[in-house]
Scaffold this active site. Structure first.
Site, PDB file in Angstrom:
ATOM      1  N   GLU A 239       0.854  -1.184  -0.028  1.00 40.84           N
ATOM      2  CA  GLU A 239      -0.048  -0.083  -0.032  1.00 40.84           C
ATOM      3  C   GLU A 239       0.787   1.202  -0.130  1.00 40.84           C
ATOM      4  OE1 GLU A 239      -3.828  -0.683   2.650  1.00 40.84           O
ATOM      5  OE2 GLU A 239      -1.986  -1.638   4.025  1.00 40.84           O
ATOM      6  N   ASP A 258      -3.925  -7.286  10.778  1.00 40.85           N
ATOM      7  CA  ASP A 258      -4.715  -6.626   9.852  1.00 40.85           C
ATOM      8  C   ASP A 258      -4.620  -7.173   8.350  1.00 40.85           C
ATOM      9  OD1 ASP A 258      -6.455  -4.336   9.393  1.00 40.85           O
ATOM     10  OD2 ASP A 258      -4.931  -3.480   8.182  1.00 40.85           O
ATOM     11  N   HIS A 263      -6.215 -11.495   4.788  1.00 39.12           N
ATOM     12  CA  HIS A 263      -6.120 -11.548   3.365  1.00 39.12           C
ATOM     13  C   HIS A 263      -4.958 -12.463   2.904  1.00 39.12           C
ATOM     14  CE1 HIS A 263      -8.966  -8.268   3.984  1.00 39.12           C
ATOM     15  NE2 HIS A 263      -7.971  -7.243   4.282  1.00 39.12           N
TER      16      HIS A 263
END
Ligand SMILES: NC(=O)c1ccc[n+]([C@@H]2O[C@H](COP(=O)([O-])OP(=O)(O)OC[C@H]3O[C@@H](n4cnc5c(N)ncnc54)[C@H](OP(=O)(O)O)[C@@H]3O)[C@@H](O)[C@H]2O)c1
Length: 509
Positions: A239, A258, A263
């Site tokens: 990111e 997170d 994911h």
């Protein structure tokens, strides 16, 4: 009638998706960020494409006092900003959509609030023909998930008989193995497993679903997709953003919880799983859990060798993580994690899976890169093949969604010289459309009762069982030397060192 010649060739013949049965969607936390930025824009886009049932309502449940009209006006502004379709004045589609929405003010712990909700839902059923079907969406802070489920059960809203009731639970699901198991226990005290839909919005992405299609609808891949031909896999979720306005949540979570627990482990599971016997939810979940269980658990000693973490300093005009709003000045929360996983099964023995994720990296890109082994016999001389990499298949999850294959080809000319070239499939060019929003798919699937793209209880717990030993090891160690990478760089040097120890390098996604 549609002009067929105007349709991109690969879209011809695609059937219109099935419209779900009538239902009422109750969103807990309806004035929050997730509802505004994702859920209601997704619903409006579905409405504009006639993919919602005609008998449908949204009830927004939150704490603040406001009227239905004020709630709708607020959502209109969000839809204007975040949906593909716009509530323009030329059509009355927003007005029609807004008539399906109402607001229910109550505290999450108020028994009376749920009694009033039950009454209101019955009235809506009678007025709108929603047939008693309920979809409860927990778009709230995680500490409220169990409380709301318990209150729904106490108000007899979890099982009505005849109709269906389902519960969508947002991420994060627990903060370690113990809390995830406890939350599963609390939810399952009220709802059956078949009623619970645990969100990992990555699973709703077209490109993530396309991993199934790519792997299991193409004959040529299966013989290659294993330890005989694959050297290693690199999975990157990079990111460019920092923590934005999520500092309060993120500082208590970090990149491992997170991103990796959810994911990235989902991407590993889809990349490495065996073919399910069908696309039935149970068959898919069974195969995913099987491969997650085959990941070699990390003990303390392993953690030090195969996991590294980082936190960004200031750089390229961006502030340091510790200077972000609602982040502690001495925070030791990781904004970057890299780890090496080993899957101990017949297909993948000896093939490392390298995972990395971080904030404030140079590029926004999520990619699965399958690096094949070099050819067994070097036919071409060293100078001809210098700079040539072995074959790669890369699945671009986002952005620029697609897949490419990298292979060697002869350059034009008399001399034999080779170069790496690419065959590239892009969603936008092949299908003439960018992939839809994950939340659209997930909302429709939950209304239809299809849990394939949601997480089953055992998958969540296995994922936490892999990540929790890392958290426990970090808790025993002295504070890390943070910050250790500059904003705008590809993470800490430890990430390069880790993969270099195996004689490999990270490839930019
Ligand atoms: N934001 C995202 O993009 C995103 C992405 C992925 C996952 N998630 C997850 O989604 C969940 C929701 O996040 P969010 O960012 O939308 O949260 P948020 O902006 O903080 O919203 C919280 C909501 O809960 C309501 N609320 C809080 N306490 C309440 C109480 N005691 N009684 C009744 N209502 C109460 C608030 O109502 P009032 O405003 O009326 O107080 C508000 O509607 C979290 O679990 C988060 O991790 C969010």
């Amino acid at each position: 009638m549609t002009d067929q010649s105007a349709i991109p060739p690969l879209r011809v013949g695609l059937t219109a998706p099935r419209v779900p049965p009538p239902n009422i969607l109750v969103i807990f936390g309806a004035t929050g960020d997730l509802t505004r930025r994702k859920l209601v824009p997704a619903l409006f886009d579905l409405f504009c494409e006639n993919r919602l049932p005609a008998q449908f309502c949204v009830v927004g449940f939150a704490r603040r006092e406001q009227s239905d009209d004020a709630f709708r006006a607020d959502l209109r502004a969000s839809v204007q900003q975040f949906a593909r379709a716009k509530p323009d004045s030329a059509s009355d589609r927003w007005e029609k959509f807004a008539q399906m929405i109402c607001y229910h003010q109550a505290e999450f712990d108020s028994a009376d609030g749920y009694a009033r909700l039950a009454q209101r839902l019955n009235e809506l059923d009678a007025a709108r023909g929603t047939q008693g079907n309920r979809l409860f969406y927990l778009a709230t802070a995680p500490e409220y998930y169990a409380l709301i489920a318990e209150r729904l059960g106490a108000a007899n809203l979890a099982e009505l008989g005849g109709a269906w009731e389902r519960l969508i639970v947002e991420k994060p699901f627990g903060s370690d193995l113990t809390s995830a198991c406890e939350l599963n226990r609390q939810l399952r005290a009220v709802f059956d497993e078949a009623q619970i839909y645990r969100i990992d919005h990555y699973l709703g992405k077209e490109t993530v679903q396309n991993i199934f299609a790519f792997r299991f609808a193409n004959t040529i891949l299966e013989p290659l997709w294993n330890r005989n031909y694959v050297d290693h896999a690199q999975i990157t979720a990079a990111e460019t953003v920092g923590v934005e306005n999520r500092g309060g949540y993120y500082d208590g979570a970090g990149a491992l919880r997170d991103m990796v627990q959810s994911h990235l482990l989902q991407l590993v599971a889809l990349t490495a799983m065996e073919a399910p016997v069908s696309f039935d939810a149970t068959a898919v979940h069974d195969e995913k859990v099987k491969v997650l269980r085959a990941i070699c658990p990390l003990c303390d000693h392993d953690v030090d060798d195969v996991v590294a973490r980082g936190q960004y300093a200031a750089g390229q005009g961006m502030i340091a993580y510790r200077d972000e709003p609602r982040v502690a000045k001495d925070s030791n929360t990781e904004t970057y994690v890299v780890l090496k996983l080993v899957i101990e099964n017949w297909r993948w023995a000896g093939v490392p899976f390298y995972l990395r994720t971080g904030k404030r990296l140079p590029k926004r890109a999520t990619q699965i890169r399958i690096q094949f082994k070099p050819v067994p016999h070097p036919l071409f001389s060293r100078d001809v093949v210098s700079g040539i990499e072995p074959n790669v298949i890369a699945l671009r999850i986002q952005p620029d969604e697609g897949i490419y294959w990298e292979f060697a080809a002869k350059r034009p000319g008399q001399a034999i010289q080779l170069s790496n070239v690419r065959m590239d499939f892009g969603y936008a060019t092949s299908f003439g459309a960018a992939p839809g929003e994950a939340y659209e798919t997930l909302l429709l699937d939950a209304m239809r009762g299809d849990s394939t793209l949601f997480n089953r209880n055992d998958a969540v717990e296995v994922a936490w069982s892999l990540v929790t030993p890392i958290l426990e090891r970090w808790a025993q160690l002295p504070p890390p030397e943070f910050p250790n990478y500059a904003a705008g760089a590809w993470g800490p040097v430890a990430a390069d060192r880790m993969i270099a120890r195996d004689g490999r390098v990270w490839q930019a996604p």
